[in-house]
Design an enzyme around this catalytic site. Structure first.
Site, PDB file in Angstrom:
ATOM      1  N   GLN A   1       0.829  -1.200   0.000  1.00 26.42           N
ATOM      2  CA  GLN A   1       0.000   0.000   0.000  1.00 26.42           C
ATOM      3  C   GLN A   1       0.867   1.256   0.000  1.00 26.42           C
ATOM      4  O   GLN A   1       1.700   1.428   0.891  1.00 26.42           O
ATOM      5  CB  GLN A   1      -0.878  -0.025   1.252  1.00 26.42           C
ATOM      6  N   GLY A   2       0.683   2.133  -0.988  1.00 20.98           N
ATOM      7  CA  GLY A   2       1.459   3.367  -1.048  1.00 20.98           C
ATOM      8  C   GLY A   2       0.609   4.586  -0.755  1.00 20.98           C
ATOM      9  O   GLY A   2       0.066   5.217  -1.664  1.00 20.98           O
ATOM     10  N   TYR A   3       0.482   4.897   0.510  1.00 24.03           N
ATOM     11  CA  TYR A   3      -0.334   6.041   0.919  1.00 24.03           C
ATOM     12  C   TYR A   3       0.548   7.188   1.427  1.00 24.03           C
ATOM     13  O   TYR A   3       0.707   8.217   0.786  1.00 24.03           O
ATOM     14  CB  TYR A   3      -1.309   5.629   2.033  1.00 24.03           C
ATOM     15  N   SER A   4       1.122   6.988   2.631  1.00 24.75           N
ATOM     16  CA  SER A   4       1.834   8.077   3.304  1.00 24.75           C
ATOM     17  C   SER A   4       3.062   8.509   2.524  1.00 24.75           C
ATOM     18  O   SER A   4       3.670   7.737   1.781  1.00 24.75           O
ATOM     19  CB  SER A   4       2.299   7.633   4.688  1.00 24.75           C
TER      20      SER A   4
ATOM     21  N   GLU B   1      -5.199  10.855  17.735  1.00 23.60           N
ATOM     22  CA  GLU B   1      -5.730  12.222  17.714  1.00 23.60           C
ATOM     23  C   GLU B   1      -6.631  12.442  16.493  1.00 23.60           C
ATOM     24  O   GLU B   1      -7.659  13.103  16.581  1.00 23.60           O
ATOM     25  CB  GLU B   1      -4.585  13.233  17.740  1.00 23.60           C
TER      26      GLU B   1
ATOM     27  N   SER C   1       4.462  -0.956   3.991  1.00 21.14           N
ATOM     28  CA  SER C   1       4.777  -2.240   4.623  1.00 21.14           C
ATOM     29  C   SER C   1       5.135  -3.267   3.563  1.00 21.14           C
ATOM     30  O   SER C   1       4.408  -3.406   2.579  1.00 21.14           O
ATOM     31  CB  SER C   1       3.570  -2.762   5.406  1.00 21.14           C
TER      32      SER C   1
ATOM     33  N   GLU D   1      -9.309  -0.374   7.330  1.00 23.13           N
ATOM     34  CA  GLU D   1      -8.042  -0.567   8.031  1.00 23.13           C
ATOM     35  C   GLU D   1      -8.213  -0.325   9.534  1.00 23.13           C
ATOM     36  O   GLU D   1      -7.651  -1.042  10.349  1.00 23.13           O
ATOM     37  CB  GLU D   1      -7.006   0.394   7.443  1.00 23.13           C
TER      38      GLU D   1
END
Lengths: 401, 374
Positions: free
Chosen positions: A135-138, A385, A170, A259
Site C-alpha cells: 500500500q502506497g499512501y503516506s 488524535e 509495509s 483498516e
C-alpha cells in the site's frame, strides 16, 4: 467454483471436514509467529511445503477470500458462514491460509470501486496468492494530512509518468505490485486531484529501502518512483486507475475505515504475541509467583483484564452492527480504544517481567520488540488524535468553528 | 459466548416505549421537584410502572409478570438512569423478584402489581461484603430472633417488605451459615432510620432488636441464604450497571448539547479541540461499557449460573465510566456545572452512590480476577 451448502449446520460439517482433510497437521501444530504467516506472491519463500499446500487447497475452493464472489476467486460465503468458517479454523488450530494487503485492502477497494474487468484481472491473483500487493499512501510530507500527497503522475498521452516517494509502505521490498495515491491534477483542490493507481513494482524506476524501527524490525519501507512509466491501460484495455480519475480520495477513505476496524481488532481479547490468547493473569501466573503479591501490579492487571474483555465484547458488538447496516465513522472508536488498550497491556507486561523483559531475545521471546511495536499502533492507519477528531466531528457532530 | 449484543426488535421497541414514557412522566425536572419536596421517590410513578408491567419484567406469567428477562430489565434501568427516575425498581422488580422466584405466587403477585416494595438488607459496613454479615438470627424452637444493624439499605425507609441476610451459623467472613429472611417492614423490634444521602434517594439504616421470624419467612434453605441471594445480587448489579450507563449517557448528552451552544472567545466551545477530544474519549468509554452491560444482561438470561464475571465486568466498567462522565460533564460545563440550579450535579451524586451500592470497582475487579484465575 465452490459448492458449499447454504444450510449453516450442513456448512459447518462441510467446512470442518475440509479443514480436517486439506490443512496439513504440521501447520496445526505450529505455533503462530511472524514466520508462520503465509503472504504469497512471486518472491515469497514458504516456511515449509505444507504452508504452500494449505494455501493452494484453500484457494482452490475460494477460502482464502471467504466473502468474495466465486467468479473473482472467493468462496461467496455470507457473514454467518464466514463466522462459522473462522470458528472451525480456530477449533482445528488451522492457520489462516493466506494473508495479504491484497486481501485486506486492494480487494475491498476493487470490489467497491473497480470495473468487472479489473476485478477479473486482479482479484484471482490475490486469492491464489500469486501476486503480493503493498500500500502506497503516506509520504514524508503527508502523514496524518494524507490528502496532501505530492507523488505526481504526469499525463503523457497513452501513459503516466510517476515521480515522488512513499513512506511506511509495509513489505514494499517483498511486494509485486503497489496500489498508490498519486496526484493526477496538481491544480485541483487537494482532495480532488488524487487518483488510486496500480503500479508494477518491477517497472523501471521503482526502488525500495527498508526502514529500521525502534523494535529492531524493518517491515516498513521507503518506496521511490523515478520517472516510472505506467501505461494508462494494459493489454486487455483495463485502466490502471481504480474508481474515477481524480477521485482516488473516495477510494482511500473507504479503505481507511476498513483498516481502522482491522487495527482496532488487533488490540482486543485474542491478542497474539507473547500472550498467545492467554489472559494477562494466566500469563503472569507463569512468572515468579510473588509478582502478583505486588498490589500495584495486581490492581493494574485487574483493570486491564476488565478493559480487555469489555473491548472484545465491543468488537463483537460492532461486527454484528456492521452486518446490520454499518457502523460508519464510529469505527474510529475501535481503532482509538483498541490500540491505546494494547499499548497499556504491553506496558504492564514489560513492568511485570522486569529485568527479564528488556532482553531482545531472552526468556520471554519477542516481548521487547512486540512492546516497542505497539507504539506504532496508535499512529498507523490514522493517529489516536485523528480518530478523536473524526469522532468529534462525524459522530458527535461538534462544530468546526 | 452469548447471543448477539445488538438489540432485538422487541428490545428496541421496549427502549423506545420506556424513553417516551419517562420523558413525559419523569424528566429530570420531576426528580428536582421530588428533591425539593423531600420525597425520595414518587409513589404515583411506581404505580404507573406497575401498570405498564415493568414490575413484572422478571416474573413468570402465572404470577402476573411478563418475564421479559434481565436484558430487558437493564434497558429499563438504563432509561431510568438517563433521566434520574427514582423508584424501587432494582430492589423490588429485579433483586426481590429474582430471590423469590421459587416462592409462593402471592408474594410475587405483590411485586407484579406494585403493592409490595422490597428493600434488600445485606451490608453492615461502608463496603459491600455479604460474607461479612454479623447480624444474628438466633434459633428458638421453630422461630428465629434477628438482631443486628444493616446499613445503606436502598429503599429501606419506604419499603413495606425487607429481605434480610442474617447469620444462623459459621462466623463473620464466611459465605456459609447465612440465611435469607423475607419479613414485613413494620415487624416489632425493627427500627428504620432514613439517611439523607447525596443522591436524595431512599437509603436507610435498619436496626433489628430481637425481631421475630418464622420458618415460613426463610427464603431458600436455612444456612443456605447466599445460594438464594447470589443470583439476586448479580441481577441487581447488572441492572444497576445499566442504570449507571444511563446516568453516563444522560450526563454526556447534556455535555455535548452544551458544547454545541455555549460561546466563548467568539466561538462555539465545541469547536475547541481540547474539548472535542475529551468528549470523543468519553464517547468511546461509554460505547465500550455499553457492550459490557448488554453482555451482562444476556448472560443473566442465558446462563445465570456462570454470569459472575460478566456482571462484574459490567459493574466495574459502569462505575468508572459514570465517574468519568459526570466529572467531565462538570468540567466541560464550567462554573454553571457546579451550580445547584443546573442538573449536572444530580448525575454526579447518583453516580457516586451507584458506584458504592452492591459492590464498588475493587469488589468487582477482584471477582473478575478470581474468575480469570489470578
Amino acid at each position: 467454483m465452490s459448492s458449499f451448502s447454504d444450510d449453516l449446520d450442513q456448512f459447518r460439517s462441510e467446512v470442518s471436514a475440509f479443514i480436517a482433510e486439506k490443512c496439513p497437521q504440521k501447520l496445526k501444530d505450529m505455533p503462530s509467529s511472524e514466520r508462520s504467516i503465509c503472504w504469497g506472491g512471486k518472491r515469497f519463500t514458504f516456511s515449509c511445503d505444507e504452508q504452500r499446500i494449505w494455501m493452494e487447497n484453500a484457494a482452490a475452493v475460494g477460502l482464502t477470500a471467504p466473502r468474495w464472489p466465486t467468479e473473482y476467486g472467493g468462496a461467496g460465503l455470507n457473514r454467518a458462514q464466514e463466522k462459522v468458517f473462522r470458528e472451525e479454523m480456530a477449533k482445528a488450530k488451522a492457520p489462516s491460509p493466506l494473508e495479504s494487503f491484497g486481501l485486506w485492502m486492494l480487494g475491498p477497494a476493487l470490489l467497491a470501486f473497480g470495473t468487472h474487468e479489473q476485478k477479473l484481472k486482479y482479484l484471482p491473483d490475490i486469492t491464489n496468492g500469486r501476486i503480493r500487493w503493498c500500500q502506497g499512501y503516506s509520504e514524508p510530507g503527508a502523514g496524518s494530512d494524507l490528502a496532501s500527497v505530492q507523488t505526481r503522475a504526469e499525463d503523457k498521452g497513452d501513459h503516466w509518468v510517476v515521480n515522488g516517494s512513499k513512506i511506511w509502505t509495509s513489505y514494499a521490498d517483498k511486494a509485486d505490485w503497489i496500489f498508490a495515491l498519486v496526484r493526477t491534477d496538481k491544480d485541483a483542490p487537494k482532495h480532488k486531484g488524487i487518483s488510486f493507481m496500480l503500479i508494477d513494482m518491477e517497472a523501471e524506476g521503482v526502488s525500495t529501502k527498508p526502514i529500521k524501527l525502534i523494535s529492531g524490525t524493518s517491515v516498513f519501507c521507503e518506496t521511490f518512483f523515478d520517472n516510472v512509466v505506467v501505461p494508462k491501460t494494459d493489454e486487455e484495455g483495463n485502466s490502471r486507475i481504480v474508481g474515477e480519475l481524480n477521485r482516488g480520495w473516495d477510494v482511500a477513505k473507504h479503505l481507511l475505515t476498513h483498516e481502522r476496524e482491522m487495527i482496532g481488532g488487533g488490540g482486543s481479547g485474542a491478542a497474539s504475541g507473547v500472550l498467545g490468547g492467554r489472559s494477562l493473569g494466566a500469563f503472569i501466573d507463569t512468572l515468579d509467583e510473588t509478582i502478583m503479591d505486588d498490589p500495584v501490579v495486581r490492581s493494574q492487571t485487574m483493570e486491564l483484564e476488565i478493559d480487555t474483555l469489555a473491548m472484545s465484547m465491543t468488537m463483537e458488538r460492532y461486527k454484528d452492527m456492521a452486518k446490520q447496516g454499518g457502523v460508519g465513522h464510529a469505527s474510529a472508536m475501535l481503532k482509538y480504544s483498541g490500540t491505546e488498550l494494547n499499548k497499556r497491556r504491553y506496558e504492564l507486561l514489560m513492568s511485570i517481567t522486569g529485568s527479564e523483559g528488556v532482553e531482545w531475545d531472552g526468556e520471554h521471546g519477542s516481548l521487547a520488540p512486540e512492546w516497542l511495536r505497539t507504539k506504532a499502533n496508535s499512529i498507523e492507519g490514522g493517529t489516536s488524535e485523528v480518530m478523536l477528531d473524526i469522532l468529534s466531528k462525524r459522530v458527535l457532530e461538534l462544530p468546526s468553528s | 459466548m452469548v447471543a448477539s449484543l445488538i438489540p432485538t426488535e422487541d428490545e428496541v421497541m421496549l427502549r423506545d416505549a420506556a424513553r417516551g414514557f419517562l420523558q413525559e412522566s419523569s424528566p429530570v425536572t420531576a426528580f428536582r421537584a421530588n428533591r425539593d419536596a423531600g420525597r425520595t421517590h414518587d409513589p404515583a410513578l411506581w404505580k404507573e410502572m406497575a401498570q405498564m408491567g415493568w414490575t413484572g419484567v422478571l416474573l413468570p406469567e402465572d404470577a402476573g409478570g411478563s418475564e421479559m428477562g434481565h436484558r430487558a430489565a437493564g434497558i429499563l434501568s438504563e432509561e431510568m438512569g438517563e433521566v434520574l427516575a427514582a423508584s424501587p425498581f432494582i430492589s423490588t422488580a429485579v433483586m426481590a423478584a429474582t430471590a423469590l422466584r421459587g416462592a409462593a405466587n402471592d408474594r410475587l403477585a405483590g411485586i407484579a402489581d406494585g403493592s409490595s416494595i422490597y428493600a434488600i438488607a445485606v451490608d453492615e459496613g461502608p463496603k459491600h461484603a455479604p460474607a461479612r454479615t454479623g447480624m444474628t438470627a438466633e434459633k428458638s424452637g421453630n422461630a428465629f430472633k434477628l438482631s443486628g444493624r444493616k446499613v445503606f439499605v436502598a429503599d429501606g425507609a419506604s419499603a413495606n417488605r425487607v429481605l434480610v441476610l442474617a447469620r444462623t451459623g459459621g462466623s463473620v467472613g464466611e459465605a456459609e451459615g447465612l440465611t435469607l429472611f423475607d419479613i414485613d417492614a413494620d415487624r416489632a423490634g425493627l427500627t428504620r432510620n432514613a439517611k439523607h444521602t447525596v443522591d436524595e434517594r431512599d437509603h436507610a439504616q435498619l436496626d433489628f432488636d430481637a425481631v421475630e421470624a418464622t420458618g415460613d419467612d426463610v427464603v431458600g434453605e436455612v444456612d443456605g441464604g447466599m445460594a438464594a441471594l447470589h443470583t439476586a445480587l448479580n441481577a441487581g448489579q447488572a441492572a444497576l450497571s445499566a442504570e449507571l450507563l444511563g446516568v453516563s449517557a444522560g450526563a454526556f448528552g447534556m455535555t455535548t448539547g452544551y458544547l454545541k451552544e455555549r460561546k466563548q472567545f467568539g466561538r462555539t466551545i465545541g469547536s475547541f479541540q481540547a474539548l472535542q477530544h475529551r468528549a470523543a474519549h468519553l464517547f468511546a468509554e461509554i460505547e465500550i461499557t455499553s457492550s459490557a452491560i448488554a453482555n451482562a444482561g444476556r448472560m443473566m438470561d442465558e446462563d445465570a449460573e456462570n454470569a459472575d464475571i460478566a456482571v462484574s465486568i459490567a459493574k466495574a466498567r459502569a462505575t468508572q465510566t459514570a465517574k468519568l462522565a459526570v466529572s467531565e460533564g462538570v468540567q466541560m460545563h464550567g462554573g454553571i456545572g457546579m451550580t445547584d440550579e443546573f442538573d449536572m450535579g444530580f448525575f454526579m451524586k447518583r453516580a457516586r452512590v451507584g458506584a458504592e451500592w452492591l459492590g464498588d470497582y475493587g469488589y468487582h475487579a477482584a471477582r473478575v480476577a478470581a474468575a480469570r484465575g489470578f
